[in-house]
Design a protein around this motif. Sequence first.
Motif, PDB file in Angstrom:
ATOM      1  N   ASN A 154      13.173  -4.436   0.719  1.00  0.00           N
ATOM      2  CA  ASN A 154      12.709  -3.325   1.550  1.00  0.00           C
ATOM      3  C   ASN A 154      13.098  -3.530   3.005  1.00  0.00           C
ATOM      4  OD1 ASN A 154      11.713  -2.010  -0.647  1.00  0.00           O
ATOM      5  ND2 ASN A 154       9.630  -2.819  -0.442  1.00  0.00           N
ATOM      6  N   SER A 155      12.942  -4.755   3.500  1.00  0.00           N
ATOM      7  CA  SER A 155      13.283  -4.960   4.914  1.00  0.00           C
ATOM      8  C   SER A 155      14.806  -4.927   5.118  1.00  0.00           C
ATOM      9  CB  SER A 155      12.637  -6.227   5.464  1.00  0.00           C
ATOM     10  OG  SER A 155      13.323  -7.341   5.042  1.00  0.00           O
ATOM     11  N   HIS A 158      15.769  -1.322   5.147  1.00  0.00           N
ATOM     12  CA  HIS A 158      15.294  -0.746   6.405  1.00  0.00           C
ATOM     13  C   HIS A 158      16.303  -1.065   7.519  1.00  0.00           C
ATOM     14  CE1 HIS A 158      12.536   0.654   9.417  1.00  0.00           C
ATOM     15  NE2 HIS A 158      12.549  -0.512  10.028  1.00  0.00           N
ATOM     16  N   ARG A 159      16.741  -2.339   7.550  1.00  0.00           N
ATOM     17  CA  ARG A 159      17.732  -2.761   8.556  1.00  0.00           C
ATOM     18  C   ARG A 159      19.040  -1.984   8.389  1.00  0.00           C
ATOM     19  NH1 ARG A 159      16.212  -8.135   7.655  1.00  0.00           N
ATOM     20  NH2 ARG A 159      18.030  -8.502   6.342  1.00  0.00           N
ATOM     21  N   LYS A 161      19.437   0.980   7.212  1.00  0.00           N
ATOM     22  CA  LYS A 161      19.231   2.345   7.686  1.00  0.00           C
ATOM     23  C   LYS A 161      19.357   2.399   9.214  1.00  0.00           C
ATOM     24  CE  LYS A 161      16.145   5.952   6.018  1.00  0.00           C
ATOM     25  NZ  LYS A 161      14.820   6.150   5.422  1.00  0.00           N
TER      26      LYS A 161
END
Length: 165
Positions: A154-155, A158-159, A161
């Motif tokens: 998920n992280s 996120h990065r 994106k």
Amino acid sequence: MKKLPTLHKKHFAKYSQVEMTQLVLPNDTNQLGNLLGGRLMEWMDIAAAIAAQRHSNRVCVTAAVDGLVFHNPIRLGEVVTLHASVNRAFGTSMEVGVKVISENQLVGDSKIANTAYLTFVAVDDHNVPVKIHPIIPQTKDEKRRFKQALIRRNSRLHRRKIVQN
Ligand SMILES: CC(C)(COP(=O)(O)OP(=O)(O)OC[C@H]1O[C@@H](n2cnc3c(N)ncnc32)[C@H](O)[C@@H]1OP(=O)(O)O)[C@@H](O)C(=O)NCCC(=O)NCCS
């Protein structure tokens, strides 16, 4: 004859495991006699790719590397063992954890030198991502890695994106 791990029907995490051993030679080191970081990263990429391909039975390409930490220098003449295993498979991608142990055989000592998480994507002949089987964790450690891999994914996404925007 012993069956290859890729032939197992159940997709247990343990069947993806890879152990790769290298001897650190002069051409692998810097002027101080320490293993070059780039050489170690190459070995890690290869060990992790073999684990990803062992699980997916597909050609796998490296999509991301994170959590790369050099805990201790590795010296000329030491033996390096890389342990790679698929922590979790998602749609077309999977996270592979790699742990590197260095061994000084003259004093009989070994230590964790390096760790990282590599994300691989299974692709077809046209480099198009293809679906892969989920992985089945069995041991306590495998279950912990499986659970934590989702948080890291998920992280990571996120990065990705943020960078894309
Ligand atoms: C990796 C690659 C095939 C992904 O293609 P894409 O068009 O971005 O495809 P998608 O956006 O559909 O993503 C495919 C998968 O990769 C994952 N992914 C892509 N970039 C990622 C990143 N930076 N971090 C984590 N996962 C990533 C996506 O989450 C998706 O996984 P999922 O199906 O499990 O959800 C493409 O970016 C590529 O070819 N990159 C170069 C790879 C390379 O040359 N590596 C070095 C040599 S092996």
